[in-house]
Design a protein around this motif. Structure first.
Motif, PDB file in Angstrom:
ATOM      1  N   PRO A 441       5.233   1.291  14.650  1.00 36.14           N
ATOM      2  CA  PRO A 441       4.272   2.181  13.991  1.00 36.14           C
ATOM      3  C   PRO A 441       4.749   3.630  14.013  1.00 36.14           C
ATOM      4  CG  PRO A 441       3.557   1.717  16.226  1.00 36.14           C
ATOM      5  CD  PRO A 441       4.813   0.920  16.009  1.00 36.14           C
ATOM      6  N   PHE A 442       4.198   4.414  13.092  1.00 29.06           N
ATOM      7  CA  PHE A 442       4.433   5.864  13.091  1.00 29.06           C
ATOM      8  C   PHE A 442       3.108   6.548  13.393  1.00 29.06           C
ATOM      9  CE2 PHE A 442       5.394   9.853  10.472  1.00 29.06           C
ATOM     10  CZ  PHE A 442       6.026  10.464  11.533  1.00 29.06           C
ATOM     11  N   PHE A 443       2.472   7.108  12.407  1.00 29.14           N
ATOM     12  CA  PHE A 443       1.134   7.684  12.572  1.00 29.14           C
ATOM     13  C   PHE A 443       0.288   7.317  11.361  1.00 29.14           C
ATOM     14  CE2 PHE A 443       3.703  10.808  15.052  1.00 29.14           C
ATOM     15  CZ  PHE A 443       3.121  10.570  16.294  1.00 29.14           C
ATOM     16  N   GLY A 444      -1.027   7.380  11.540  1.00 37.57           N
ATOM     17  CA  GLY A 444      -1.938   7.170  10.417  1.00 37.57           C
ATOM     18  C   GLY A 444      -1.823   5.782   9.828  1.00 37.57           C
ATOM     19  N   TRP A 445      -1.616   5.745   8.516  1.00 35.94           N
ATOM     20  CA  TRP A 445      -1.617   4.476   7.803  1.00 35.94           C
ATOM     21  C   TRP A 445      -0.308   3.699   7.958  1.00 35.94           C
ATOM     22  CZ3 TRP A 445      -0.410   9.151   5.798  1.00 35.94           C
ATOM     23  CH2 TRP A 445       0.746   9.251   5.027  1.00 35.94           C
ATOM     24  N   ILE A 446       0.729   4.314   8.519  1.00 39.86           N
ATOM     25  CA  ILE A 446       2.035   3.651   8.637  1.00 39.86           C
ATOM     26  C   ILE A 446       2.073   2.870   9.946  1.00 39.86           C
ATOM     27  CG2 ILE A 446       4.526   3.978   8.737  1.00 39.86           C
ATOM     28  CD1 ILE A 446       4.170   6.536   7.128  1.00 39.86           C
ATOM     29  N   LYS A 447       1.910   1.561   9.826  1.00 41.84           N
ATOM     30  CA  LYS A 447       1.880   0.684  10.995  1.00 41.84           C
ATOM     31  C   LYS A 447       3.192  -0.059  11.217  1.00 41.84           C
ATOM     32  CE  LYS A 447      -2.539   1.623  11.343  1.00 41.84           C
ATOM     33  NZ  LYS A 447      -3.045   2.536  12.407  1.00 41.84           N
ATOM     34  N   ASP A 448       4.056  -0.081  10.201  1.00 43.11           N
ATOM     35  CA  ASP A 448       5.321  -0.811  10.293  1.00 43.11           C
ATOM     36  C   ASP A 448       6.382  -0.058   9.502  1.00 43.11           C
ATOM     37  OD1 ASP A 448       7.429  -2.540  10.402  1.00 43.11           O
ATOM     38  OD2 ASP A 448       6.388  -4.252   9.509  1.00 43.11           O
ATOM     39  N   LEU A 449       7.311   0.590  10.206  1.00 47.72           N
ATOM     40  CA  LEU A 449       8.336   1.404   9.543  1.00 47.72           C
ATOM     41  C   LEU A 449       9.368   0.556   8.805  1.00 47.72           C
ATOM     42  CD1 LEU A 449       8.895   4.058  12.344  1.00 47.72           C
ATOM     43  CD2 LEU A 449       8.127   4.555  10.012  1.00 47.72           C
ATOM     44  N   SER A 450       9.425  -0.737   9.079  1.00 47.07           N
ATOM     45  CA  SER A 450      10.384  -1.600   8.388  1.00 47.07           C
ATOM     46  C   SER A 450       9.825  -2.158   7.089  1.00 47.07           C
ATOM     47  CB  SER A 450      10.805  -2.760   9.298  1.00 47.07           C
ATOM     48  OG  SER A 450       9.721  -3.639   9.523  1.00 47.07           O
ATOM     49  N   ALA A 451       8.548  -1.887   6.806  1.00 43.41           N
ATOM     50  CA  ALA A 451       7.895  -2.380   5.594  1.00 43.41           C
ATOM     51  C   ALA A 451       7.674  -1.226   4.615  1.00 43.41           C
ATOM     52  CB  ALA A 451       6.549  -3.022   5.955  1.00 43.41           C
ATOM     53  N   PRO A 452       7.442  -1.518   3.319  1.00 43.79           N
ATOM     54  CA  PRO A 452       7.115  -0.457   2.374  1.00 43.79           C
ATOM     55  C   PRO A 452       5.818   0.240   2.753  1.00 43.79           C
ATOM     56  CG  PRO A 452       7.756  -2.450   1.208  1.00 43.79           C
ATOM     57  CD  PRO A 452       7.617  -2.824   2.651  1.00 43.79           C
ATOM     58  N   ASP A 453       5.632   1.443   2.240  1.00 45.74           N
ATOM     59  CA  ASP A 453       4.408   2.212   2.474  1.00 45.74           C
ATOM     60  C   ASP A 453       3.214   1.394   1.983  1.00 45.74           C
ATOM     61  OD1 ASP A 453       2.271   4.034   2.407  1.00 45.74           O
ATOM     62  OD2 ASP A 453       3.615   5.716   2.036  1.00 45.74           O
ATOM     63  N   PRO A 454       2.256   1.068   2.877  1.00 44.26           N
ATOM     64  CA  PRO A 454       1.142   0.199   2.471  1.00 44.26           C
ATOM     65  C   PRO A 454       0.076   0.902   1.638  1.00 44.26           C
ATOM     66  CG  PRO A 454       0.862   0.871   4.749  1.00 44.26           C
ATOM     67  CD  PRO A 454       2.185   1.441   4.301  1.00 44.26           C
ATOM     68  N   SER A 455       0.089   2.238   1.606  1.00 43.77           N
ATOM     69  CA  SER A 455      -0.905   2.953   0.810  1.00 43.77           C
ATOM     70  C   SER A 455      -0.590   2.812  -0.669  1.00 43.77           C
ATOM     71  CB  SER A 455      -0.950   4.433   1.204  1.00 43.77           C
ATOM     72  OG  SER A 455       0.298   5.047   0.968  1.00 43.77           O
ATOM     73  N   SER A 456      -1.577   3.028  -1.511  1.00 42.37           N
ATOM     74  CA  SER A 456      -1.378   2.878  -2.954  1.00 42.37           C
ATOM     75  C   SER A 456      -2.058   4.020  -3.682  1.00 42.37           C
ATOM     76  CB  SER A 456      -1.928   1.535  -3.441  1.00 42.37           C
ATOM     77  OG  SER A 456      -1.744   1.404  -4.829  1.00 42.37           O
ATOM     78  N   VAL A 457      -1.271   4.887  -4.284  1.00 44.77           N
ATOM     79  CA  VAL A 457      -1.796   6.045  -4.999  1.00 44.77           C
ATOM     80  C   VAL A 457      -2.630   5.622  -6.203  1.00 44.77           C
ATOM     81  CG1 VAL A 457      -1.152   8.097  -6.329  1.00 44.77           C
ATOM     82  CG2 VAL A 457       0.087   7.529  -4.226  1.00 44.77           C
ATOM     83  N   PHE A 458      -2.175   4.593  -6.918  1.00 44.25           N
ATOM     84  CA  PHE A 458      -2.817   4.202  -8.172  1.00 44.25           C
ATOM     85  C   PHE A 458      -4.068   3.360  -7.977  1.00 44.25           C
ATOM     86  CE2 PHE A 458       1.497   5.248  -9.449  1.00 44.25           C
ATOM     87  CZ  PHE A 458       1.262   6.047 -10.558  1.00 44.25           C
TER      88      PHE A 458
END
Length: 547
Positions: A441-458
């Motif tokens: 994990p990093f911070f906030g919404w980033i729980k797995d640095l080896s995966a794509p960013d799970p947030s979605s702007v659109f």
């Protein structure tokens, strides 16, 4: 002034070649760098890397294995089972690793009755088959207690001691005694079987498939290369097996033995095997063979320790360091050291990027100074372009004369940047193979640095969950990366000889890279974005200093 047909045709040709260049860049980038399954890989990554489905194994019957009695395996790192019928390692769970980031996620399953390994003897005698039960000394294999399997046949006695350490290394010692009155010719065979139906091999930044050390050189074979032919190599010592991104199953025979390594596909099953050269056992004589089997996580420190203590040649090469091995390995060590120091892989990446930027400061400074000087002479270049817009040859001559008068090297901004390309590729490989990156994990919404960013702007970060194409499933970090690229582009001078059409096309590059990189590991996007921010600050300072 109205354009002539020749000018219009020239601009159309320039646009066409620019589009071809951009498309080639995208296709090349995707082929070399992109993971095969993008975001779908995150949902199924562990299952893809975990157990595969074996249908109709050639040498060990599925029905026999599934109904066999087993020896239980229980250590600090592993749980699993060994089938007494055939002595097959047909179950192995990695206790220290979860399949997903969910707290109730099950552990990673490496081996099962659908992906398994076994040792067997072959030769001119009757050896224990898959239908024969071994006799055992105890029913549980632990790191403190090995198990002893024994079998007695006509003119032959075989005992097998299996031990395992606290990590992932099995030691198998076979003792074969000839109790007959005639010589017996024998060879030891080790086989790893894996089904084709569960393997989703595609383009990937990390090699998956067969891996061997042959004549002290690494040999990597993808699954598809065995679709039409069997690949065999004879060597002395070495090792062979099947590797995934984070896990692997590797047989290491005695290093003094002459062996043949074979990779093949039969029906729907892949085979990685070794077979030792045949030896004769005289009546009353005993032959002893020690074989190691590594089945577990690709932890660099652990693999290096095995390489040293067990004298396994170049065992570290089971980790795919890529073309820039001389950079990738020290980068990986340093990143692991930073992670141990700061306790967060995301922060370790930021610190790494900052220190790397400081090391590359002299090279980058020369590049930015050259770019700043190029920007200073932009008005004069535009004046020349306007004056000689109908005479390209004269325009090039005048531009070269301008460079000479102003003492500007047009390549000065590019050549130093080329030095940084191997650094970036090496770091990309580091972030791809690092076991510490997995589910970090990093911070906030980033729980797995080896995966794509799970947030979605659109989808407004999930507030509007309407269906959108996967290419539009864009997170916050890729958007920030694209923004920093755009700022860098605005700060850089326009290259000489680039017309308006080409310049307008290149303006879309940050947007293209934003979508293209949106499906990559967010740890890499984090590094790139932070590195861009540092570059912007440095470039702004140097531009101001140059005036």
């Amino acid at each position: 002034m109205q354009q002539t047909p020749q000018q219009i045709k020239s601009e159309q040709r320039s646009m066409m070649w620019t589009m071809i260049l951009i498309i080639a860049l995208l296709m090349g980038w995707q082929y070399i760098m992109a993971p095969s399954d993008k975001k779908a890989e995150i949902a199924s990554q562990e299952q893809t890397e975990v157990a595969a489905v074996v249908e109709s194994p050639a040498m060990i019957e599925k029905t026999v294995v599934s109904s066999a009695k087993h020896i239980n395996i229980n250590t600090d790192s592993l749980s699993g089972q060994i089938a007494l019928n055939g002595g097959v390692l047909d179950g192995l769970v990695l206790k220290k690793y979860k399949q997903t980031i969910d707290t109730d996620s099950p552990n990673v399953v490496l081996l099962s009755d659908k992906y398994f390994a076994y040792l067997q003897w072959v030769g001119d005698a009757k050896f224990p088959s898959e239908s024969v039960d071994w006799q055992i000394s105890n029913a549980t294999l632990s790191q403190e207690t090995p198990v002893l399997l024994s079998w007695t046949g006509v003119g032959l006695k075989l005992t097998r001691q299996i031990s395992v350490d606290e990590n992932y290394m099995f030691t198998i010692v076979d003792t074969l005694e000839n109790t007959s009155k005639n010589p017996i010719s024998v060879a030891l065979n080790g086989t790893i079987e894996r089904a084709a139906s569960e393997i989703k091999e595609g383009r990937s930044s990390v090699h998956t498939g067969f891996v061997s050390l042959i004549d002290n050189r690494l040999s990597e074979t993808t699954y598809d290369k065995t679709e039409k032919k069997t690949i065999s190599n004879k060597t002395k010592g070495g090792w062979t097996g099947i590797t995934d991104k984070y896990w692997q199953t590797i047989f290491i025979p005695e290093q003094s033995d002459k062996v043949e390594y074979t990779n093949k596909k039969t029906d729907d099953t892949y085979f990685a095997t070794f077979q030792s050269e045949k030896q004769q056992i005289m009546p009353g004589a005993v032959l002893t063979k020690t074989t190691y089997l590594f089945a577990g996580a690709k932890d660099l420190d652990l693999i290096n320790a095995y390489q040293k203590t067990l004298n396994i040649p170049k065992f570290e090469l089971t980790i795919d360091f890529g073309w820039f091995y001389f950079l990738t390995k020290p980068f990986l060590y340093f990143l692991q050291w930073l992670y141990a120091l700061v306790g967060n892989m995301g922060i370790a990446i930021l610190v790494f990027a900052t220190l790397l930027r400081l090391v590359m400061l002299p090279v980058a400074t020369k590049s930015y100074i050259s770019m700043a000087k190029m920007k200073q002479i932009q008005p004069k270049m535009k004046e020349l372009q306007e004056r000689y817009k109908d005479d390209r040859m004269r325009l090039q001559q005048e531009i070269m004369a301008l460079y000479k008068r102003e003492k500007v090297n047009p390549a000065g901004g590019c050549l130093p940047m080329l030095i940084q390309i191997p650094v970036f590729f090496a770091l990309y490989k580091v972030l791809s193979v690092s076991l510490q990156m997995r589910q970090a994990p990093f911070f906030g919404w980033i729980k797995d640095l080896s995966a794509p960013d799970p947030s979605s702007v659109f989808t407004l970060f999930g507030l509007m969950p309407w269906p959108i194409p996967s290419i539009l499933n864009l997170g916050v970090m890729p958007v920030l990366m694209g923004l920093t690229m755009y700022i860098q582009q605005k700060m850089a001078p326009q290259p000489a000889g680039v017309d308006k059409t080409q310049a307008n096309m290149f303006k879309f590059m940050p947007l293209i890279f934003m979508f293209m990189m949106g499906q990559f590991a967010v740890g890499l996007i984090l590094y790139w974005t932070w590195s861009n921010i540092l570059s912007i600050a440095q470039q702004k300072y140097i531009t101001k200093k140059v005036g």
